[in-house]
Design an enzyme around this catalytic site. Structure first.
Site, short mmCIF file in Angstrom:
data_model
loop_
_atom_site.label_atom_id
_atom_site.label_comp_id
_atom_site.label_asym_id
_atom_site.label_seq_id
_atom_site.Cartn_x
_atom_site.Cartn_y
_atom_site.Cartn_z
N GLU A 10 33.28 21.55 73.26
CA GLU A 10 32.62 22.86 73.22
C GLU A 10 33.49 23.79 72.37
O GLU A 10 34.67 23.97 72.67
CB GLU A 10 32.50 23.46 74.62
CG GLU A 10 31.98 22.51 75.70
CD GLU A 10 32.29 23.04 77.09
OE1 GLU A 10 32.70 24.21 77.22
OE2 GLU A 10 32.14 22.27 78.04
N ASP A 89 28.06 32.52 74.34
CA ASP A 89 28.94 32.50 75.51
C ASP A 89 29.84 33.72 75.43
O ASP A 89 30.70 33.80 74.55
CB ASP A 89 29.76 31.21 75.53
CG ASP A 89 30.55 31.06 76.83
OD1 ASP A 89 30.19 31.71 77.82
OD2 ASP A 89 31.52 30.29 76.84
N GLU A 94 28.57 29.53 70.61
CA GLU A 94 29.23 28.30 71.03
C GLU A 94 28.35 27.10 70.72
O GLU A 94 27.15 27.11 71.00
CB GLU A 94 29.56 28.33 72.52
CG GLU A 94 30.19 27.02 73.01
CD GLU A 94 30.76 27.11 74.41
OE1 GLU A 94 30.56 26.16 75.19
OE2 GLU A 94 31.41 28.13 74.73
N SER A 96 28.12 23.21 71.76
CA SER A 96 28.58 22.15 72.66
C SER A 96 27.99 20.84 72.17
O SER A 96 26.77 20.66 72.19
CB SER A 96 28.12 22.43 74.10
OG SER A 96 28.70 23.62 74.58
N HIS A 151 37.01 23.61 74.16
CA HIS A 151 37.16 22.82 75.38
C HIS A 151 36.68 21.41 75.17
O HIS A 151 35.59 21.18 74.64
CB HIS A 151 36.37 23.46 76.52
CG HIS A 151 36.82 24.85 76.88
ND1 HIS A 151 36.15 25.64 77.78
CD2 HIS A 151 37.88 25.58 76.45
CE1 HIS A 151 36.77 26.80 77.88
NE2 HIS A 151 37.82 26.79 77.09
N ASN A 153 35.77 17.66 76.96
CA ASN A 153 35.27 17.15 78.23
C ASN A 153 35.30 15.63 78.23
O ASN A 153 34.84 15.00 77.27
CB ASN A 153 33.84 17.64 78.46
CG ASN A 153 33.77 19.15 78.54
OD1 ASN A 153 34.19 19.74 79.52
ND2 ASN A 153 33.24 19.79 77.51
N ARG A 235 34.36 15.38 85.72
CA ARG A 235 34.48 15.78 84.32
C ARG A 235 35.80 16.51 84.13
O ARG A 235 36.01 17.57 84.70
CB ARG A 235 33.31 16.68 83.90
CG ARG A 235 33.43 17.22 82.47
CD ARG A 235 32.19 17.99 82.08
NE ARG A 235 31.99 19.17 82.91
CZ ARG A 235 32.14 20.43 82.48
NH1 ARG A 235 32.50 20.68 81.24
NH2 ARG A 235 31.91 21.45 83.29
#
Length: 426
Positions: A10, A89, A94, A96, A151, A153, A235
């Site tokens: 992200e 966001d 953003e 993702s 970020h 994941n 996650r």
């Protein structure tokens, strides 16, 4: 045995409106998303299964006063045909990425996100008041004390004790910055001097373990929101990393983490023993901070500049410009000074086509074929409105299903959403 590492990134992008310092970043971000997604019907994001306050340490954090969602505020929030989510966001656009099974594929979709943001900015000129430009940067700080996130994941086995993840990941994530940092100029708060640091996000982290992402940021984030079967999966939400322009850096950043997670799940992680045997400045073709530092040093020496010169601050920012004809990273790439990993044709295809080996395939294909009949969608479900008394929810709790191998035939046999629901139920 370690489970398959489903992974994604992200990225919150930095934006500015030249000539309009007081512009509203939320409205500008929404303009970008809407410019790319067009004026047609947009599928609502499904928040039903989201649980950002659930902590991996076994409790739920105290709930703050009810805050409105992006939908409540009318902010742009769309799901793309490549299986990705593109939305506003806070005050940032953003992207993702869709779920991927290997770091090279993740590089392709991470780069597709850059192309989507660049195209959004190009189209937004036609919609913005006065035709103002919105410039987009893939970085993590505005240089004035504000940081925004990139970020990662990773799907991990819930049977793996979270304490083991904390113990073994902390030294790895800290030292990973050496080859995954994007680099930036930073001003010392005490004496005002300006120096170069190898990672943009590091100075914004305050604690070792915690749930927050915007204050008191932790090295290990404890958000327990799997977007998959919660009995089987966790996650891992990694918030410490920088946004990388260099494809090799992204590949190494995510690939090495996947390897370490596999070792942790197999209880075979003996402790971190990283060895750096050569001068890091020799890695200018593959490490972002080295590329940027080398370029800055060359300019400073050529023009007799000190590190606090505004010209170097501009170089720091322009390295992350997503425009391929203006960004300094892309100037270096065009000159053959950085190493490319994926072909441009792969990136172009990934702008509209989903990966074929995760559930992102089914999500993306459904968005491409049946959008008018989709009431909402999220990572782990698609909700159809086909005119029945109730909405039809198709769960996707297993990220490694919903692939082309699993669903291409039923999709091809379903000209309408009603046909799809009937065929799935059969």
């Amino acid at each position: 045995m370690a489970i398959t590492k489903v992974m994604g990134i992200e990225t919150e992008y930095g934006i500015t409106v030249p000539g309009s310092p007081d512009s509203n970043p939320v409205l500008a971000s929404s303009l970008l998303v809407n410019a790319f997604s067009g004026r047609g019907r947009k599928v609502r994001w499904d928040y039903e299964e989201e649980s950002p306050l659930r902590d991996a340490r076994g409790f739920e954090a105290a709930r703050e006063p009810e805050t409105p969602t992006e939908d409540d505020l009318g902010l742009a929030n769309v799901i793309l045909t490549n299986g990705a989510r593109y939305y506003v966001d806070h005050a940032h656009p953003e992207f993702s990425s869709p779920e991927c099974l290997d770091p090279r594929t993740l590089v392709v979709y991470d780069k597709a996100g850059e192309r989507i943001l660049a195209e959004s900015a190009r189209r937004a000129v036609e919609l913005a008041p006065g035709g103002r430009r919105i410039q987009v940067y893939k970085n993590n700080t505005d240089g004035k004390g504000t940081s925004y996130g990139t970020h990662e994941n990773f799907l991990v086995d819930r049977a793996t004790p979270f304490g083991r993840l904390v113990r073994d990941l902390t030294p790895f994530l800290v030292t990973r910055q050496i080859f995954a940092g994007a680099g930036s100029l930073v001003r010392d708060h005490h004496d005002g001097s300006v120096g170069f640091q190898i990672a943009q996000r590091s100075q914004f982290f305050e604690v070792e373990v915690g749930l927050e992402t915007t204050l008191k940021r932790p090295i290990i984030n404890t958000r327990d929101e799997p977007h998959a079967d919660p009995e089987r999966y966790r996650r891992l939400h990694v918030i410490i990393g920088d946004a990388n322009m260099n494809e090799v850096a992204t590949y190494l950043k995510t690939g090495t983490l996947a390897i370490v997670l596999n070792m942790i799940e197999d209880d075979a992680c003996p402790g971190e023993e990283w060895q750096f045997e050569s001068d890091p400045l020799g890695a200018s073709r593959t490490v972002d901070w080295v590329s940027k530092y080398t370029l800055m040093r060359q300019i400073a020496e050529r023009d007799g500049l000190e590190w606090d010169d505004p010209k170097l601050a501009l170089v720091d920012l322009q390295y992350h410009d997503v425009r391929m004809d203006r960004g300094l990273y892309y100037r270096l790439a065009a000159a053959g000074r950085v190493e490319r990993l994926v072909a441009e044709r792969e990136i172009t295809r990934a702008i509209s086509e989903p990966p074929e080996d995760t559930r992102a395939f089914f999500r993306g294909r459904c968005l491409a074929r049946y959008a008018p009949q989709i009431a909402a969608a999220g990572w782990d479900a698609i909700i159809f409105d086909i005119g029945r008394e109730t909405l039809q929810r198709v769960p996707m709790l297993e990220p490694t299903r919903g692939t082309a191998a699993h669903t291409a035939a039923v999709l091809d046999a379903s000209p309408t959403a009603e046909d799809l629901i009937r065929n799935l139920q059969a």
